[in-house]
Design an enzyme around this catalytic site. Sequence first.
Site, PDB file in Angstrom:
ATOM      1  N   LYS A 359       0.840  -1.192   0.000  1.00 46.08           N
ATOM      2  CA  LYS A 359       0.000   0.000   0.000  1.00 46.08           C
ATOM      3  C   LYS A 359       0.873   1.238   0.000  1.00 46.08           C
ATOM      4  CE  LYS A 359      -4.055   1.777   2.373  1.00 46.08           C
ATOM      5  NZ  LYS A 359      -5.118   1.420   3.309  1.00 46.08           N
ATOM      6  N   GLU A 445     -19.159  -6.478  10.710  1.00 48.19           N
ATOM      7  CA  GLU A 445     -20.108  -5.784  11.565  1.00 48.19           C
ATOM      8  C   GLU A 445     -21.093  -6.739  12.212  1.00 48.19           C
ATOM      9  OE1 GLU A 445     -19.336  -4.882   8.551  1.00 48.19           O
ATOM     10  OE2 GLU A 445     -18.304  -2.983   8.856  1.00 48.19           O
ATOM     11  N   ARG A 473     -25.147  -3.374   7.794  1.00 50.39           N
ATOM     12  CA  ARG A 473     -24.784  -4.745   7.504  1.00 50.39           C
ATOM     13  C   ARG A 473     -25.090  -5.671   8.679  1.00 50.39           C
ATOM     14  NH1 ARG A 473     -19.280  -6.198   4.372  1.00 50.39           N
ATOM     15  NH2 ARG A 473     -20.399  -5.303   2.632  1.00 50.39           N
TER      16      ARG A 473
END
Lengths: 732, 211
Positions: A359, A445, A473
């Site tokens: 990244k 979640e 979610r």
Amino acid sequence: MALSTTFSVPRGFLAVPAHQDSHFASAAEQLHGHKLLQARPPRPRRRSACVSASLSEREAEYYSQRPPTPLLDTINYPVHMKNLSVKELRQLADELRSDVIFHVSKTGGHLGSSLGVVELTVALHYVFNAPQDRILWDVGHQSYPHKILTGRRDKMPTMRQTNGLAGFTKRAESEYDCFGTGHSSTTISAALGMAVGRDLKGGKNNVVAVIGDGAMTAGQAYEAMNNAGYLDSDMIVILNDNKQVSLPTATLDGPVPPVGALSSALSKLQSSRPLRELREVAKGVTKQIGGSVHELAAKVDEYARGMISGPGSSLFEELGLYYIGPVDGHNIDDLITILNDVKSTKTTGPVLIHVVTEKGRGYPYAERAADKYHGVAKFDPATGKQFKSPAKTLSYTNYFAESLIAEAEQDSKIVAIHAAMGGGTGLNYFLRRFPSRCFDVGIAEQHAVTFAAGLACEGLKPFCAIYSSFLQRGYDQVVHDVDLQKLPVRFAMDRAGLVGADGPTHCGAFDVAYMACLPNMVVMAPSDEAELCHMVATAAAIDDRPSCFRYPRGNGIGVPLPPNYKGTPLEVGKGRILLEGDRVALLGYGSAVQYCLAAASLVERHGLRVTVADARFCKPLDHALIRSLAKSHEVLITVEEGSIGGFGSHVAQFMALDGLLDGKLKATVMNLSFVWVVQWRPLVLPDRYIDHGSPADQLAEAGLTPSHIAATVFNILGQNREALAIMAVPNA
Amino acid sequence: MPHLAATPPASSAAAVPTAQATAAGRVAFRRPWNTPRLRVRARGVRREDGGGGVRTEEQEQMASRTFYDLLGILAEGSPDEIRVAYRRLALKYHPDVSPPGAAAENTRRFIEVQEAYETLSDPSRRASYDRALARGVCRLAFSGRRSQSHRAYHHHHHHHQEQEEKSGWRRSWEDQIAELKRRSTTKDSEENLSWGARMRRRAEASSAEEL
């Protein structure tokens, strides 16, 4: 939609380059005068893992002026890449990378993730033929290189701005964006749907889903892989593994080690040295047996493969995906070879290519930063310094974290849970203060909610800090595991209401509606940061039922705070009146109260003093307050930054059931009796999705600015001229 | 030394160790000298499949010495042995004590020895060096570049390590791709009852009809 050229434009002969910026116009013109095949412009320096590149410049480790991008200038659409050689593709990747950096430096946005997939984007568009071939990006905010290559380079300066490019993939924006993403872990499911749809239609295109290792911590990815393995439809899943599972990729004190057992499995895959020697022996053996032992050899290979494959690849294999990897995600040669091989193989079933990237790759500041420059404000490319305007107040997120810490200091049962959003929810601060009481469950979640429920069963006081739109979610878990059993889980819903540049995928419009309809839930919203501290204390004190509170993105308004951020619990079900007036009452919920106050001052200029009240609680409603407001005003306007079905609906429900809307209200003034019906008007978010943009623009689009509220007041009273006067002044 | 390619299997069989606990607590396994025997056969198999030019580079590197050779110790030498060997050689090759004519040569050797010691004295670096040897990507003991600063050297070193890891990856996925291709030839046979296979067979059938 922009027209796409269907033939390959000869390089070097474009009259107008796809993108031109004034400060290097002359250089670009010179370069376009040359045929690219003859004059090779100096390539941007290769970014390697060696630090040697930086030693040559004293302070700035990157270009301060935008480097020319001659090759990228000739690419408008992926079809223009098809004739490039691999060497030119590498150059293109370099140019694309610098283009992303310079664009994000001007507009702000997500940087690190895009830098990690530059080579992958180039390879995918080179090998596959978008848009017939479907390429789905699970991490929507890493699609900046994809957007640049698919005809939107000239619009990059409008990224994340009103009427500009969306910061995530969006179907309505371009045919190259196959699927809108913003919450993670959805692309394998969508890609499988597209693959099956193609099979039913008899098509022959490829379907590729790019998903990150962080997204693999979500259950939906496994649901999809399980189904993909079962259906056995041809598709490619690219697992982009950069060992970043949580956001913003770091705690306050350094990079966060990846959460969860899965990440260690993936890294074992990366470092596994399969017993290749044994496999070679197996191959040798079957060769020596010779003859028509094709099947035997296959079986031996199969066994050998099962024995010697890394420990994690068997997970994907068991789910039915063919595992290939690990692959260096920054090596375009490798990527193109593999993608071409897989593309050219006729029946593959679902294939998973494990690509390892870094990244922030290619921008030294991002590579070195703990958060890898995940999301940045505008910055100076040469030094990597972000331009953050100083604010007088902290963000609501900070106040939440501080007040939760203050509560937890005094109550050792308080624990905090978040789903891979340590920075976004402010719980990194909590983690630093209470390392063993803060739980990051990964992008999960549903699990977070039920996990909190389990903690509550044991008498702990869990605070689940999940963004309003991400909590969607886990909604079934909220209903079934928490509310139905009346477990005291506290939900801290950040990013409630409109969120600005992130757009509708992150907009928290629905939480009032979906929380307040639950029978046992206490639903409250602070109107400022001090109220937020008090509501944290209130939630901590409510121990017999679940509770939640919502607060917006943005900074506080600057009210005096309780000492050390330690709030005092409020009386549940009691609102407060902030301004006394007559004829019209504005009943606000949450941050909308501030808009009501501003509207009241606008209205006062025209000689009308309205009442402003802060409801504080949507459930249980302050019945006495509503009754008194209804009985002493002609007009009652409820204001909230939420969808229909939320606070306003609950007020209406109550008023209707209480007879307040029946026209039987009585008042006696100067011995004259009046009977009237209070006029109730709700102001809510409109029944459509509000596109990304600046918060002010979004609010104006939604019709919830103070001007809109003030104009509504006058419109209801029949004073249309005043209403128009207010609306005529922009941003009054 | 026993682990060079020319050795007949007999001696390497004798040299195959059982798991030994070294002073560092590492269990020694996969001795480097096993690798050449298998690698030779593997290479034979691969060439039939059309191996790439990478092999020649490896062979060349195989012929050069490893850090263990340099220090004159066995591959499972303890840290003390390594230190002793290093000190001995350092004293021998140090530019200050070497005769003027041999100064340049000795300096070069000294640096090599120092590099070997730095790698082998650090347990994690030694482990990854051993892995690289075992994989047959036999690390040439010396990098071509003379890094000026210590920090740059370490970065280069890790970079070098990464490169080898990644070339190891390449062999791995090349095999996997080959397997994928082989598998795809039999994937849609009649026994495969998956939905995807049925659809593919149907598409095949209908396109065959059209033709």
